[in-house]
Design a protein around this motif. Sequence first.
Motif, PDB file in Angstrom:
ATOM      1  N   TYR A 110       0.848  -1.201   0.000  1.00 38.63           N
ATOM      2  CA  TYR A 110       0.000   0.000   0.000  1.00 38.63           C
ATOM      3  C   TYR A 110       0.882   1.250   0.000  1.00 38.63           C
ATOM      4  O   TYR A 110       0.691   2.186  -0.785  1.00 38.63           O
ATOM      5  N   MET A 111       1.902   1.249   0.857  1.00 38.82           N
ATOM      6  CA  MET A 111       2.807   2.387   0.964  1.00 38.82           C
ATOM      7  C   MET A 111       3.579   2.585  -0.346  1.00 38.82           C
ATOM      8  O   MET A 111       3.717   3.715  -0.834  1.00 38.82           O
ATOM      9  N   ILE A 112       4.052   1.488  -0.916  1.00 36.28           N
ATOM     10  CA  ILE A 112       4.796   1.588  -2.175  1.00 36.28           C
ATOM     11  C   ILE A 112       3.884   2.132  -3.277  1.00 36.28           C
ATOM     12  O   ILE A 112       4.299   2.963  -4.091  1.00 36.28           O
ATOM     13  N   ALA A 163       2.641  -2.219  -7.838  1.00 38.35           N
ATOM     14  CA  ALA A 163       2.259  -2.986  -6.655  1.00 38.35           C
ATOM     15  C   ALA A 163       2.034  -4.451  -7.013  1.00 38.35           C
ATOM     16  O   ALA A 163       2.428  -5.349  -6.272  1.00 38.35           O
ATOM     17  N   ALA A 164       1.424  -4.680  -8.181  1.00 44.04           N
ATOM     18  CA  ALA A 164       1.191  -6.056  -8.629  1.00 44.04           C
ATOM     19  C   ALA A 164       2.526  -6.782  -8.756  1.00 44.04           C
ATOM     20  O   ALA A 164       2.676  -7.923  -8.303  1.00 44.04           O
ATOM     21  N   ALA A 165       3.515  -6.086  -9.347  1.00 38.66           N
ATOM     22  CA  ALA A 165       4.830  -6.704  -9.512  1.00 38.66           C
ATOM     23  C   ALA A 165       5.461  -6.986  -8.156  1.00 38.66           C
ATOM     24  O   ALA A 165       6.051  -8.055  -7.934  1.00 38.66           O
ATOM     25  N   VAL A 179      12.415   1.577   1.309  1.00 33.25           N
ATOM     26  CA  VAL A 179      11.844   2.858   0.891  1.00 33.25           C
ATOM     27  C   VAL A 179      12.487   4.003   1.679  1.00 33.25           C
ATOM     28  O   VAL A 179      12.767   5.071   1.133  1.00 33.25           O
ATOM     29  N   LEU A 180      12.744   3.739   2.957  1.00 32.23           N
ATOM     30  CA  LEU A 180      13.388   4.755   3.784  1.00 32.23           C
ATOM     31  C   LEU A 180      14.737   5.165   3.184  1.00 32.23           C
ATOM     32  O   LEU A 180      15.053   6.346   3.053  1.00 32.23           O
ATOM     33  N   LEU A 181      15.528   4.167   2.755  1.00 30.94           N
ATOM     34  CA  LEU A 181      16.847   4.466   2.195  1.00 30.94           C
ATOM     35  C   LEU A 181      16.748   5.030   0.780  1.00 30.94           C
ATOM     36  O   LEU A 181      17.474   5.957   0.423  1.00 30.94           O
ATOM     37  N   ALA A 182      15.835   4.460   0.001  1.00 28.21           N
ATOM     38  CA  ALA A 182      15.743   4.878  -1.396  1.00 28.21           C
ATOM     39  C   ALA A 182      15.074   6.242  -1.520  1.00 28.21           C
ATOM     40  O   ALA A 182      15.356   6.997  -2.443  1.00 28.21           O
ATOM     41  N   GLN A 183      14.157   6.565  -0.604  1.00 27.09           N
ATOM     42  CA  GLN A 183      13.454   7.842  -0.674  1.00 27.09           C
ATOM     43  C   GLN A 183      13.910   8.762   0.461  1.00 27.09           C
ATOM     44  O   GLN A 183      14.932   9.390   0.335  1.00 27.09           O
ATOM     45  N   THR A 184      13.154   8.764   1.532  1.00 28.35           N
ATOM     46  CA  THR A 184      13.511   9.671   2.618  1.00 28.35           C
ATOM     47  C   THR A 184      12.846   9.208   3.903  1.00 28.35           C
ATOM     48  O   THR A 184      11.787   8.591   3.859  1.00 28.35           O
ATOM     49  N   SER A 200       4.846   8.764   3.831  1.00 23.83           N
ATOM     50  CA  SER A 200       6.166   8.436   4.362  1.00 23.83           C
ATOM     51  C   SER A 200       6.314   6.928   4.304  1.00 23.83           C
ATOM     52  O   SER A 200       5.348   6.209   4.033  1.00 23.83           O
ATOM     53  N   PHE A 201       7.529   6.466   4.557  1.00 23.89           N
ATOM     54  CA  PHE A 201       7.781   5.025   4.466  1.00 23.89           C
ATOM     55  C   PHE A 201       6.984   4.259   5.524  1.00 23.89           C
ATOM     56  O   PHE A 201       6.839   3.049   5.446  1.00 23.89           O
ATOM     57  N   TYR A 202       6.469   4.979   6.511  1.00 27.07           N
ATOM     58  CA  TYR A 202       5.852   4.322   7.661  1.00 27.07           C
ATOM     59  C   TYR A 202       4.332   4.184   7.548  1.00 27.07           C
ATOM     60  O   TYR A 202       3.705   3.500   8.349  1.00 27.07           O
ATOM     61  N   ILE A 203       3.717   4.835   6.554  1.00 24.73           N
ATOM     62  CA  ILE A 203       2.242   4.847   6.516  1.00 24.73           C
ATOM     63  C   ILE A 203       1.634   3.464   6.342  1.00 24.73           C
ATOM     64  O   ILE A 203       0.507   3.219   6.744  1.00 24.73           O
ATOM     65  N   GLY A 204       2.413   2.547   5.741  1.00 18.82           N
ATOM     66  CA  GLY A 204       1.875   1.209   5.511  1.00 18.82           C
ATOM     67  C   GLY A 204       1.648   0.451   6.799  1.00 18.82           C
ATOM     68  O   GLY A 204       0.750  -0.387   6.885  1.00 18.82           O
ATOM     69  N   PHE A 205       2.460   0.771   7.805  1.00 20.76           N
ATOM     70  CA  PHE A 205       2.370   0.019   9.056  1.00 20.76           C
ATOM     71  C   PHE A 205       1.018   0.223   9.733  1.00 20.76           C
ATOM     72  O   PHE A 205       0.294  -0.727  10.013  1.00 20.76           O
ATOM     73  N   LEU A 206       0.664   1.481   9.964  1.00 18.74           N
ATOM     74  CA  LEU A 206      -0.590   1.754  10.671  1.00 18.74           C
ATOM     75  C   LEU A 206      -1.806   1.341   9.843  1.00 18.74           C
ATOM     76  O   LEU A 206      -2.721   0.686  10.345  1.00 18.74           O
TER      77      LEU A 206
END
Lengths: 300, 235
Positions: free
Chosen positions: A43-45, A79-81, A117-122, A223-229
């Motif tokens: 979802y986050m990606i 996302a499918a990939a 994502v954290l490393l590749a983005q921010t 952010s990279f964290y939105i998928g968690f919640l």
Amino acid sequence: MDYFLELFFSGLTRGSIYALIALGYTMVYGIIQLINFAHGEIYMIGAFVALIVSGVCTIYGLSGFAILILAAAIAAVYAAAYGFTLERVAYRPLRGSPRLSALISAIGMSIFLQNYVLLAQTPDFLPFPRLIPDLAFIEPVAHIIGTPELVILITTLITMVVLTFLIKKTRVGKAMRATQQDLSMARLVGINVDNVISLTFIIGSVMAAIGGVLVASYIGQVSFYIGFLAGIKAFTAAVLGGIGSIPGAVLGGLIIGWSESFAAGYISSDYEDVITFVLLVVILIFRPAGILGKVHKQKV
Amino acid sequence: MLRIENISTYYGNIQALKDVSIEVAEGEIVALIGANGAGKTTTLMSVSGIVPPRAGRILLDGDPIDELSPEKIVKMGVIQVPEGRRIFPDMTVLENLEMGAFLRTNKHLIQQDMNYVMTIFPILEKRQRQLGGTLSGGEQQMLAISRALMARPRVLLLDEPSLGLAPLIIKQIFDMIRQINKENNTTIFLVEQNANQALKLADRGYVMENGRITLVDAADKLLSNDEVRKAYLGI
């Protein structure tokens, strides 16, 4: 009354997004009895890909709905990939091993994707453009339901209708149901269950990505964290409705959306998560399999 | 038609089949009898490719099928009705039958076969909109056999079709198996604990003990064989 309706629609909007993500959890669980903890990351990606696409589109002078549709489409493909690859590398090799191994692999993939994502983005929140422009005809009721809510509701509704049709009527849908009900029997009627499992991950990921794009554009940041919640909430929705049950995931999502919205509106926004999880606890005490979940009785 | 040559099958490190050889000729009914845990079900699962043998070969019309995936084996016309019927519980009777024809594409022929199974098991027509899980045991067995017929089997593998059914229903099911064999010249390989019924139906029989074949003979000879009578017929 207006206040009630406003809360009702904002709950419905949130709830439909939770439902969209919860479907991915419940469909995967239904077939391979695995909680795919990396689903929130898909979802986050999806949201991140949409951010990149919308940035590029803006350069080329596109705007509003054109960007939204394009961004959602490309995010869905990405996302499918990711979903497909995730199953191949992290779950398929563990198919025959104890459930706990696959679960640990799922948690590992979740952590990996977040950090990737954290490393590749921010590590920071990035602003996400408001892709949903305000429509004029909604103006008179805008204090109850705004254009973004309406667009989210319609999109999730269409997605769910398409999904229902796919599962009920098409050949692959029937293969998915057969595999879910009895995996080895499905093989004995000639269904390639590996393909069915891949397809399930792809469908779940596409829905998660659509959810990601809609939410990011609604809330206005990623952010990279939105998928968690989002993942935890959707997972709760799936369990609440009865994991493995498709109508259950939708119902669970809506219940959580509404309880959050009403708790925030009438009590305090501090309590919205509390209400959600209290509800989960109470329902699991009285119906351990969830609201629409089946208690499996073995017929001998 | 179906030839099992010296197969050995394992579950992990445990050997379930030891050097098993069985032959089923075209149009024949062959029964495999034996006690619980002898390896009868494993034999069928090896043929269907669910638990492939580690040694030996399985041939269909002379072509090896032991390394094929289950769906390829189904495609070649080797269809199994597994133990416990395994009806898709949340699908209707009609959908269960459709699933049997999953790999077929000719709608017209599928419909024709649908009509055929409903004439041999009229109860299925009455129950067609009902969920598979709500049927009685006997009805489920009829549905399971019908679902297999929907694949147009060349070889039909039946695992304990009499399990848990009332004597009258068993008789009905076995009569139908004979009829299917006669009408369509379908080759049938039957696994049963109910040795008496199975041997009365079959042309030839194999006796299995602890993963090995211990006896092979014409079915009527096995029925009158003293050892078989003592061990499996309770006489």
